[in-house]
Structures are given as C-alpha cells and as structure tokens.
Design a protein around this motif. Sequence first.
Motif, mmCIF file in Angstrom:
data_model
loop_
_atom_site.group_PDB
_atom_site.id
_atom_site.type_symbol
_atom_site.label_atom_id
_atom_site.label_comp_id
_atom_site.label_asym_id
_atom_site.label_seq_id
_atom_site.Cartn_x
_atom_site.Cartn_y
_atom_site.Cartn_z
ATOM 1 N N GLY A 142 0.228 -9.182 4.396
ATOM 2 C CA GLY A 142 0.978 -9.068 5.482
ATOM 3 C C GLY A 142 2.358 -8.643 5.226
ATOM 4 O O GLY A 142 3.076 -8.294 6.275
ATOM 5 N N GLN A 143 2.760 -8.594 3.944
ATOM 6 C CA GLN A 143 4.479 -8.308 3.473
ATOM 7 C C GLN A 143 4.290 -6.689 3.289
ATOM 8 O O GLN A 143 5.263 -6.245 2.735
ATOM 9 C CB GLN A 143 4.811 -9.077 2.477
ATOM 10 C CG GLN A 143 4.752 -10.565 2.799
ATOM 11 C CD GLN A 143 5.117 -11.303 1.612
ATOM 12 O OE1 GLN A 143 4.532 -11.304 0.558
ATOM 13 N NE2 GLN A 143 6.435 -12.334 1.875
ATOM 14 N N MET A 144 3.163 -6.038 3.240
ATOM 15 C CA MET A 144 2.999 -4.870 2.878
ATOM 16 C C MET A 144 2.539 -3.874 4.014
ATOM 17 O O MET A 144 1.982 -4.193 5.067
ATOM 18 C CB MET A 144 2.199 -4.684 1.813
ATOM 19 C CG MET A 144 2.664 -5.204 0.312
ATOM 20 S SD MET A 144 1.440 -5.044 -0.999
ATOM 21 C CE MET A 144 0.309 -6.270 -0.774
ATOM 22 N N SER A 145 2.904 -2.455 3.716
ATOM 23 C CA SER A 145 2.397 -1.384 4.644
ATOM 24 C C SER A 145 0.803 -1.196 4.454
ATOM 25 O O SER A 145 0.310 -1.696 3.377
ATOM 26 C CB SER A 145 3.336 -0.347 4.525
ATOM 27 O OG SER A 145 2.904 0.438 3.387
ATOM 28 N N GLY A 146 0.380 -0.540 5.627
ATOM 29 C CA GLY A 146 -1.027 -0.049 5.397
ATOM 30 C C GLY A 146 -1.372 0.720 4.130
ATOM 31 O O GLY A 146 -2.477 0.465 3.185
ATOM 32 N N GLY A 147 -0.644 1.783 3.815
ATOM 33 C CA GLY A 147 -0.464 2.493 2.506
ATOM 34 C C GLY A 147 -0.475 1.595 1.153
ATOM 35 O O GLY A 147 -1.282 1.942 0.302
ATOM 36 N N GLN A 148 0.348 0.718 1.274
ATOM 37 C CA GLN A 148 0.579 -0.179 -0.001
ATOM 38 C C GLN A 148 -0.560 -1.227 -0.087
ATOM 39 O O GLN A 148 -1.101 -1.350 -1.316
ATOM 40 C CB GLN A 148 1.902 -0.980 0.454
ATOM 41 C CG GLN A 148 3.415 -0.248 0.107
ATOM 42 C CD GLN A 148 4.362 -1.045 0.516
ATOM 43 O OE1 GLN A 148 4.293 -2.102 1.235
ATOM 44 N NE2 GLN A 148 5.564 -0.890 -0.176
ATOM 45 N N GLN A 149 -1.149 -1.673 1.160
ATOM 46 C CA GLN A 149 -2.390 -2.306 0.972
ATOM 47 C C GLN A 149 -3.618 -1.658 0.405
ATOM 48 O O GLN A 149 -4.455 -2.342 -0.277
ATOM 49 C CB GLN A 149 -2.822 -3.025 2.492
ATOM 50 C CG GLN A 149 -1.921 -4.082 3.187
ATOM 51 C CD GLN A 149 -2.227 -4.463 4.264
ATOM 52 O OE1 GLN A 149 -3.297 -5.164 4.366
ATOM 53 N NE2 GLN A 149 -1.336 -4.137 5.380
ATOM 54 N N GLN A 150 -3.495 -0.231 0.673
ATOM 55 C CA GLN A 150 -4.626 0.454 0.288
ATOM 56 C C GLN A 150 -4.545 0.706 -1.191
ATOM 57 O O GLN A 150 -5.544 0.997 -2.050
ATOM 58 C CB GLN A 150 -4.711 1.903 1.017
ATOM 59 C CG GLN A 150 -6.119 2.680 0.885
ATOM 60 C CD GLN A 150 -7.473 1.822 1.072
ATOM 61 O OE1 GLN A 150 -7.836 0.770 0.327
ATOM 62 N NE2 GLN A 150 -8.110 2.446 2.001
#
Length: 225
Positions: A142-150
Amino acid sequence: MELIRIEGIEKRYWNGEEEIRALDDLNLNIKEGEFVAIVGPSGSGKSTLMNLLGCLDLPTAGEYYLNGENVAKMSEDRLSRIRNTEIGFVFQGYNLIPTLDAMENVELPLVYRGLRKTERRELSREALTRVGLENRLFHRPGQMSGGQQQRVAIARAIAARPPVILADEPTGNLDSQSGQEVMEILKSLNGEGRTVILITHDDRIAAQAHRKIRIQDGKIIEISS
C-alpha cells in the motif's frame, strides 16, 4: 537446447451440454534461453496455455514435454517441485500480501523451500536490489506504486533463481512508463540466460520478445520472429 515441446495439446471444458475448446491441437517448441511472447485477445486461450506450461493444469489431450520429460507422467510431488524451484510466476494482479513488507513478500516462497532465515533474507535483498527496489525493502504494498508492486512480484519470482520466468500480462495494470520498466527487467533477466515466456494482449509489448506466437480461438495462427 529444447526446453518445451507440446504436441497436439487440447484443453476442453463443458458448460452444461456445450463443449468449449480452450486449446485446440496446439504444437509448439520453445528453446532454453528464448524470450517468447504469446499474444492474443481476451478469451483466445493464452492464459489456459500458460497454466499448462507452468504445470498448474494438465491438458485434456496431447503431450507436454518439459526438459524432455512428459509432464503427464510426473507425480504431484515432482510437479510441485518444478513450480517451486524451476519456474518463477509473475501475474497481472501482483498477488502481494498487504500486511507484509517487500522483503517478507519476496521471502515467503523461500520459506516453503525450507531455506534458513539468513539465506532467505540474502536472496530476497538480492532480488529486490536486482529490480531497483533496494530503497523500498521495508515498504508494504500500500506504500508503493503499481509499478513498484509489480517489481516486488518479479523479485519474488526470481529470488530462488529459477531458469524459467512465466509472466501473465505483467504490464496489464501499469501505465506505459512503468510497463516498459518491467519489460526492461524481463529482457535483462533473459540476457542473463533465463527463458522468459510472456503472455500479453498488447502487440507493442509482444514485439519486444525474440519470437511472437499469436493465438486465437485456442489455435496458433502465426509464429513470427
């Protein structure tokens, strides 16, 4: 060296009395170290094919050989070991656990391999650094962007250093810049010798692979380099 060979693969389902052929007489070879994109619209059968290639499902008919071994004749323990050690999976939806930080998410599959905590930590840190997240080790999804999560999801897939990466629509939920960053990571992993099999509906993404396999209505209709 041939990694994957499928011969006359079919996958059929029943919807009431109607037979649905998700895959229909597919024949395909993939060599070790290739970067292959399987491209097609929604409902074409490409995700069904990925499930078969990843040993998550078995075909209704036909044969699938992985490293020369017939997958249909493997025990469930053997299939489980392949999924856990030889194939790294990346999915469109990230599949991260929201209450765990990046290190813990990457570490989780390594727990099931029975690795010691110090080794798990080292592999997780190495994988996250590899995808450019050395400064996000202790951030939760929840503290990261979609790209970071991927990228966390990719780190989780590569932490155990599997020789094969199966990526199902890995850029599907991302903006174009984040999607291209994910593609650069996949291309870099392929450059290191890993076999990358990418499932996508996007021709621009598929064009970055060495070979493009177009599937429609459960059939391969085109193979191009």
